[in-house]
Design an enzyme around this catalytic site. Structure first.
Site, short mmCIF file in Angstrom:
data_model
loop_
_atom_site.label_atom_id
_atom_site.label_comp_id
_atom_site.label_asym_id
_atom_site.label_seq_id
_atom_site.Cartn_x
_atom_site.Cartn_y
_atom_site.Cartn_z
NE ARG A 103 -2.79 0.13 3.57
CZ ARG A 103 -3.53 0.59 4.17
NH1 ARG A 103 -5.00 0.36 4.22
NH2 ARG A 103 -3.41 1.11 5.36
CB THR A 107 -3.17 6.94 -2.54
OG1 THR A 107 -2.31 5.62 -2.75
CG2 THR A 107 -2.10 7.93 -3.17
CG ASP A 198 2.37 -1.60 8.79
OD1 ASP A 198 2.57 -2.80 8.52
OD2 ASP A 198 2.11 -0.55 7.76
CG ASP A 201 5.97 -1.30 9.75
OD1 ASP A 201 6.57 -1.83 8.86
OD2 ASP A 201 5.39 -0.27 9.73
C1 PRP Z 1 -0.96 -4.52 4.87
C2 PRP Z 1 -1.74 -5.76 4.85
C3 PRP Z 1 -2.57 -6.02 3.66
C4 PRP Z 1 -3.14 -4.68 3.32
C5 PRP Z 1 -4.37 -4.11 3.88
O1 PRP Z 1 -0.05 -4.37 3.79
O2 PRP Z 1 -1.03 -6.75 5.10
O3 PRP Z 1 -2.21 -6.38 2.57
O4 PRP Z 1 -2.13 -3.48 3.89
O5 PRP Z 1 -4.81 -2.84 3.39
P1 PRP Z 1 -5.91 -2.75 2.17
O6 PRP Z 1 -7.05 -3.76 2.66
O7 PRP Z 1 -6.29 -1.29 2.54
O8 PRP Z 1 -5.49 -3.01 0.72
P2 PRP Z 1 0.98 -3.33 3.46
O9 PRP Z 1 0.59 -2.70 1.97
O10 PRP Z 1 1.09 -2.42 4.65
O11 PRP Z 1 2.23 -4.11 2.89
P3 PRP Z 1 3.22 -5.25 3.86
O12 PRP Z 1 2.49 -6.36 4.20
O13 PRP Z 1 4.51 -5.36 3.12
O14 PRP Z 1 3.50 -4.45 5.14
N1 URA Z 2 -2.57 -2.57 6.99
C1 URA Z 2 -2.13 -2.86 8.22
O1 URA Z 2 -1.24 -3.55 8.47
N2 URA Z 2 -3.11 -2.29 9.10
C2 URA Z 2 -3.87 -1.83 9.03
O2 URA Z 2 -4.78 -1.38 9.96
C3 URA Z 2 -4.38 -1.53 7.77
C4 URA Z 2 -3.64 -1.81 6.54
#
Ligand code: PRP
Ligand code: URA
Length: 206
Positions: A103, A107, A198, A201
């Site tokens: 993400r 945005t 997150d 993280d």
């Molecule tokens: C997080 C999570 C999902 C997404 C959910 O990943 O693991 O994939 O956000 O959000 P959405 O429903 O609004 O799309 P992120 O993009 O933060 O990546 P990461 O897993 O690499 O931390």
């Molecule tokens: N991705 C995350 O890891 N946490 C949230 O709350 C939303 C998107």
């Protein structure tokens, strides 16, 4: 929409510790494993079995074993990786595919950066991602899986927002969603409330 909310005292216990901001990455990884194991058992509750006759030390009896049916687990990178091992532990023959989505912090739109998938036709596919927030990532991943021939995809999440559930239903109606928690809403930055922050993280200490 077929939304299945995991209802088990152990799941509630684990979620509470995952939400706690003082819980450290090593513990988050263990808790994610344990909760994903419960979810994996729940999400595979209807897979086929077949009869097998075996000999106990005392007599012959009929039992049931898993029928030969290839399963596929697909984590959305990177946080979804924390949910894969329970599937490979209890289903050693499972194939693993990967969809990399990240993400944008401004945005909240997901950008695709990787995709490697095994054959998906005629297989039960489990798309795993701990967080279903706006639903943008899940919708993109479901679109990719369907384009690659998947017809039976279940989405398995740890925490879901109503907005994300609705978005999945809008774009992929009828998709079965298994989640351990259905939270209240999203904040202005599209994080889930109360949520757990997150997940990536917290899982990897970044
Ligand atoms: C997080 C999570 C999902 C997404 C959910 O990943 O693991 O994939 O956000 O959000 P959405 O429903 O609004 O799309 P992120 O993009 O933060 O990546 P990461 O897993 O690499 O931390
Ligand atoms: N991705 C995350 O890891 N946490 C949230 O709350 C939303 C998107």
């Amino acid at each position: 929409m077929p939304l299945h909310l995991l209802d088990h005292p152990l799941a509630a216990h684990i979620i509470t510790h995952l939400r706690d901001k003082t819980t450290k990455p090593a513990t988050i990884r263990t808790l994610a494993y344990q909760l994903s194991l419960l979810l994996a058992i729940e999400a595979t509750g209807d897979i086929a079995t077949e009869e097998k006759v075996i000999e106990t030390p005392l007599e012959s009896t009929r039992g049931r074993v898993l029928a030969h049916q290839p399963l596929v687990v697909v984590p959305i990178l990177r946080a979804g990786l924390g949910m894969v091992q329970p599937f490979t532990d209890i289903f050693p023959d499972v194939s693993v595919g990967y969809i990399g989505l990240e993400r944008d912090h401004e945005t909240a739109r997901a950008r695709s950066y990787y995709c490697k998938l095994p054959p998906l036709q005629d297989r039960h596919v489990f798309l795993v991602d701990p967080m279903l927030a706006t639903g943008g990532s899940a919708v993109q991943a479901l679109t990719v899986l369907r384009e690659q021939g998947a017809t039976d995809v279940r989405l398995v999440c740890i925490v879901s927002a109503p907005e994300g559930v609705a978005e999945v239903e809008k774009h992929h109606p009828g998709t079965v969603v298994h989640t351990a928690a259905l939270d209240r809403t999203l904040n202005a930055k599209k994080y889930i409330l109360p949520g757990l922050g997150d997940f990536g993280d917290r899982l990897y200490g970044t």
